[in-house]
Design a protein around this motif. Structure first.
Motif, PDB file in Angstrom:
ATOM      1  N   SER A  83       4.384   7.329  -4.179  1.00  0.00           N
ATOM      2  CA  SER A  83       4.858   5.982  -3.863  1.00  0.00           C
ATOM      3  C   SER A  83       3.815   4.932  -4.240  1.00  0.00           C
ATOM      4  O   SER A  83       4.144   3.853  -4.761  1.00  0.00           O
ATOM      5  CB  SER A  83       5.180   5.888  -2.368  1.00  0.00           C
ATOM      6  N   HIS A  84       2.550   5.256  -3.984  1.00  0.00           N
ATOM      7  CA  HIS A  84       1.463   4.319  -4.298  1.00  0.00           C
ATOM      8  C   HIS A  84       1.328   4.126  -5.807  1.00  0.00           C
ATOM      9  O   HIS A  84       1.125   3.013  -6.292  1.00  0.00           O
ATOM     10  CB  HIS A  84       0.155   4.855  -3.714  1.00  0.00           C
ATOM     11  N   ARG A  87       4.073   1.900  -6.970  1.00  0.00           N
ATOM     12  CA  ARG A  87       3.792   0.486  -6.677  1.00  0.00           C
ATOM     13  C   ARG A  87       2.837  -0.102  -7.705  1.00  0.00           C
ATOM     14  O   ARG A  87       3.016  -1.237  -8.155  1.00  0.00           O
ATOM     15  CB  ARG A  87       3.183   0.378  -5.276  1.00  0.00           C
ATOM     16  N   GLU A  93       7.343  -1.713  -3.955  1.00  0.00           N
ATOM     17  CA  GLU A  93       6.874  -0.770  -2.938  1.00  0.00           C
ATOM     18  C   GLU A  93       8.068  -0.213  -2.160  1.00  0.00           C
ATOM     19  O   GLU A  93       8.740  -0.947  -1.433  1.00  0.00           O
ATOM     20  CB  GLU A  93       5.899  -1.446  -1.977  1.00  0.00           C
ATOM     21  N   VAL A 113       9.774  -4.985  -1.259  1.00  0.00           N
ATOM     22  CA  VAL A 113       9.207  -4.046  -0.296  1.00  0.00           C
ATOM     23  C   VAL A 113      10.358  -3.445   0.514  1.00  0.00           C
ATOM     24  O   VAL A 113      11.162  -4.177   1.086  1.00  0.00           O
ATOM     25  CB  VAL A 113       8.204  -4.733   0.655  1.00  0.00           C
TER      26      VAL A 113
END
Length: 240
Positions: A83-84, A87, A93, A113
């Protein structure tokens, strides 16, 4: 200065697709559907190669498939790492715990987000800067649920464990903190329903053409003042 060639980018995308196909069952079937969704919801899309290479919303969705699969297997750190990375690559995100339905599309995508306990139905469309945020520190459902065919305009913020009903439309820049009924248009801060019970087309890109509830209220006040002035004028003439 870091320079990344087109061949490197293409190679990264090929690796991403290969990894997704391993971790996400039915990926190849969904791949075609996701690409078709882009063409349906973005008139700027010209060809398949452009969509594959240049749509961060699509890349973020595919990477989320990996992250969510890992999250479901309780590989939390690895899921968060994917996930990071997503992003960093896309500017979007999405927490790996979020549940996302089919034919989901994020247009432009910068600043979007989506929180851990968010639930998104089928045929949902988000624009840039949308936040699906939580409102409590308790470990429970704390993010919104967007039912099928919801549209959320640019910069809108939807907070808390609320339900945005099927076919609802949230105007750009709105802040929504309470449930939204089906087929309802919501605008303002805090969001107010201005067009209840009016279903919109399945793919509706007119998210900037919205009613102005403040102007409508001011119009009502001006009309009331006009009637009051007419009545006073009539009473004054009767006295004469």
């Amino acid at each position: 200065m870091l320079v990344v060639s087109n061949e490197t980018i293409l190679g990264i995308l090929i690796v991403i697709v290969a990894v997704i196909s391993i971790f996400y069952k039915g990926f190849w079937k969904r791949l075609t559907e996701d690409i078709q969704t882009v063409f349906e919801k973005d008139p700027a899309a010209k060809n398949v190669v452009e969509v594959l290479l240049c749509y961060p919303g699509l890349h973020a969705l595919w990477l989320h498939h990996i992250a969510h699969s890992l999250y479901e297997e309780r590989l939390i750190v690895l899921a968060r790492l994917v996930s990071h990375i997503s992003r960093f690559l896309t500017g979007i995100e999405i927490h790996p715990g979020a549940k996302i339905g089919r034919r989901f599309f994020i247009d432009h995508g910068a600043g979007v987000v989506i929180g851990e306990t968010s639930e998104i139905g089928d045929d949902v469309l988000l624009y840039q800067g949308v936040v699906l945020g939580g409102t409590t520190h308790e470990k429970k459902k704390r993010h919104p649920t967007l039912q099928n065919n919801v549209i959320v305009g640019a910069g809108a913020v939807v907070l808390g464990a609320i339900i945005v009903g099927e076919g609802a439309k949230i105007g750009a820049g709105s802040v929504v903190v309470s449930d939204v009924p089906q087929n309802t248009t919501v605008v303002g801060v805090p969001g107010k329903a201005v067009e209840p019970g009016k279903p919109h087309p399945k793919v509706d890109l007119e998210h900037g053409r919205l009613p102005d509830p403040v102007a409508a209220e001011m119009g009502s006040v001006r009309e009331a003042l006009r009637k009051l002035e007419e009545r006073i004028e009539k009473l004054e003439k009767e006295k004469e």
